[in-house]
Design a protein around this motif. Sequence first.
Motif, mmCIF file in Angstrom:
data_model
loop_
_atom_site.group_PDB
_atom_site.id
_atom_site.type_symbol
_atom_site.label_atom_id
_atom_site.label_comp_id
_atom_site.label_asym_id
_atom_site.label_seq_id
_atom_site.Cartn_x
_atom_site.Cartn_y
_atom_site.Cartn_z
ATOM 1 N N UNK A 1 -1.391 8.047 3.249
ATOM 2 C CA UNK A 1 -0.891 8.922 4.714
ATOM 3 C C UNK A 1 0.132 8.132 5.179
ATOM 4 N N UNK A 2 -0.209 8.975 6.750
ATOM 5 C CA UNK A 2 1.108 8.050 7.406
ATOM 6 C C UNK A 2 0.741 7.153 8.389
ATOM 7 N N UNK A 3 -0.699 7.153 8.204
ATOM 8 C CA UNK A 3 -1.465 6.221 8.811
ATOM 9 C C UNK A 3 -1.298 4.302 7.712
ATOM 10 N N UNK A 4 -0.421 4.934 6.712
ATOM 11 C CA UNK A 4 -1.068 4.096 5.379
ATOM 12 C C UNK A 4 -2.374 4.159 4.508
ATOM 13 N N UNK A 5 -3.350 4.829 5.656
ATOM 14 C CA UNK A 5 -4.430 5.070 4.750
ATOM 15 C C UNK A 5 -4.631 5.328 3.017
ATOM 16 N N UNK A 6 -4.895 4.502 1.841
ATOM 17 C CA UNK A 6 -4.987 4.957 1.030
ATOM 18 C C UNK A 6 -5.156 6.568 -0.006
ATOM 19 N N UNK B 1 9.171 4.288 7.446
ATOM 20 C CA UNK B 1 10.314 4.164 6.628
ATOM 21 C C UNK B 1 9.644 5.619 5.816
ATOM 22 N N UNK B 2 10.960 5.437 4.613
ATOM 23 C CA UNK B 2 10.711 6.919 3.301
ATOM 24 C C UNK B 2 10.821 6.161 1.685
ATOM 25 N N UNK B 3 10.042 7.236 1.717
ATOM 26 C CA UNK B 3 9.937 6.942 -0.342
ATOM 27 C C UNK B 3 11.141 7.901 -1.078
ATOM 28 N N UNK B 4 11.031 7.043 -2.260
ATOM 29 C CA UNK B 4 11.983 7.498 -3.177
ATOM 30 C C UNK B 4 11.755 7.399 -4.306
ATOM 31 N N UNK B 5 12.144 8.686 -5.461
ATOM 32 C CA UNK B 5 11.551 8.443 -6.709
ATOM 33 C C UNK B 5 12.896 9.737 -7.837
ATOM 34 N N UNK B 6 12.320 8.572 -8.438
ATOM 35 C CA UNK B 6 13.659 9.798 -9.835
ATOM 36 C C UNK B 6 12.428 9.627 -10.933
ATOM 37 N N UNK C 1 0.620 -1.461 -0.355
ATOM 38 C CA UNK C 1 0.058 -0.219 0.359
ATOM 39 C C UNK C 1 1.031 1.337 0.343
ATOM 40 N N UNK C 2 1.921 1.125 0.572
ATOM 41 C CA UNK C 2 2.858 2.559 0.660
ATOM 42 C C UNK C 2 4.103 2.848 -0.735
ATOM 43 N N UNK C 3 4.337 1.130 -1.584
ATOM 44 C CA UNK C 3 5.470 0.950 -2.270
ATOM 45 C C UNK C 3 4.745 1.729 -3.935
ATOM 46 N N UNK D 1 -6.569 -2.487 -5.854
ATOM 47 C CA UNK D 1 -5.998 -3.873 -5.555
ATOM 48 C C UNK D 1 -4.654 -3.108 -5.968
ATOM 49 N N UNK D 2 -3.548 -3.226 -5.099
ATOM 50 C CA UNK D 2 -2.007 -3.016 -5.250
ATOM 51 C C UNK D 2 -1.542 -4.295 -5.939
#
Length: 238
Positions: free
Chosen positions: A41-46, A199-204, A13-15, A69-70
């Motif tokens: 969000x911080x609770x993992x709600x979409x 955790x933390x999300x990263x992107x390029x 859900x987060x990734x 559906x993830x």
Amino acid sequence: MSYNAATEARRLMRAEPAATLSTGHGGDGWPYGSLVLVAADHAARPILLISTLAEHTQNILRDERVSLMFDGTTEYRERLTGSRVTVMGRAAKTDDAHARARFIARHPSAAMYAAFGDFAVYRVEPERAHIVAGFGKINWVEKADLLTDISGAAELAEAEADVVGHMNEDHSDAVGLYANVLCGRPGVGWRLTGVDPEGADLARPGDRCRIAFDKQVATAEQARVELVRLVKRARQAV
């Protein structure tokens, strides 16, 4: 590493940056599936940023029940051996500025249309989820186990933009190591897009990944400790 259904469901859900949104179509109730960008969000709600002109939004306005559906199987040769989770819940419009900021940070192109009058942020309040994570790993996960307990973590939410900005501006080398070493993703130009209790999300451009903390955090200082721990781990691996 042992399998934990709730942890794996929340990771997906987060990734995952996109999901299949299913809503009840019109008055006949036929399932209607559409591809949407998603954040958490911080609770993992979409979190969704959607237009009232879209068919799925019209469906939500009639019936708030949805599923998302993830799909974490896209890099597998045998797709059905990968993890995927279907989250069932209720979608409602929200004026939460933090949710909006997290969505735009994760999807910068959304800034071009986020202010349009027909767009609004919707948050999905999960009721339960069904995860399939490979052979014999099929579980229902209830809301109490699915979401992250963020009681006492308001300080992290308030400081998130500063933490992300500091890492990107002053520690871009560390961000690159997170992606290249810990995530196994090549390339340069990686940036942190968000920090949450887990955790933390990263992107390029064209790629995304996520790093998990060893311990759940609730403050900026605790997040700093985990980020330092992870960069040390990456340097040791190099």
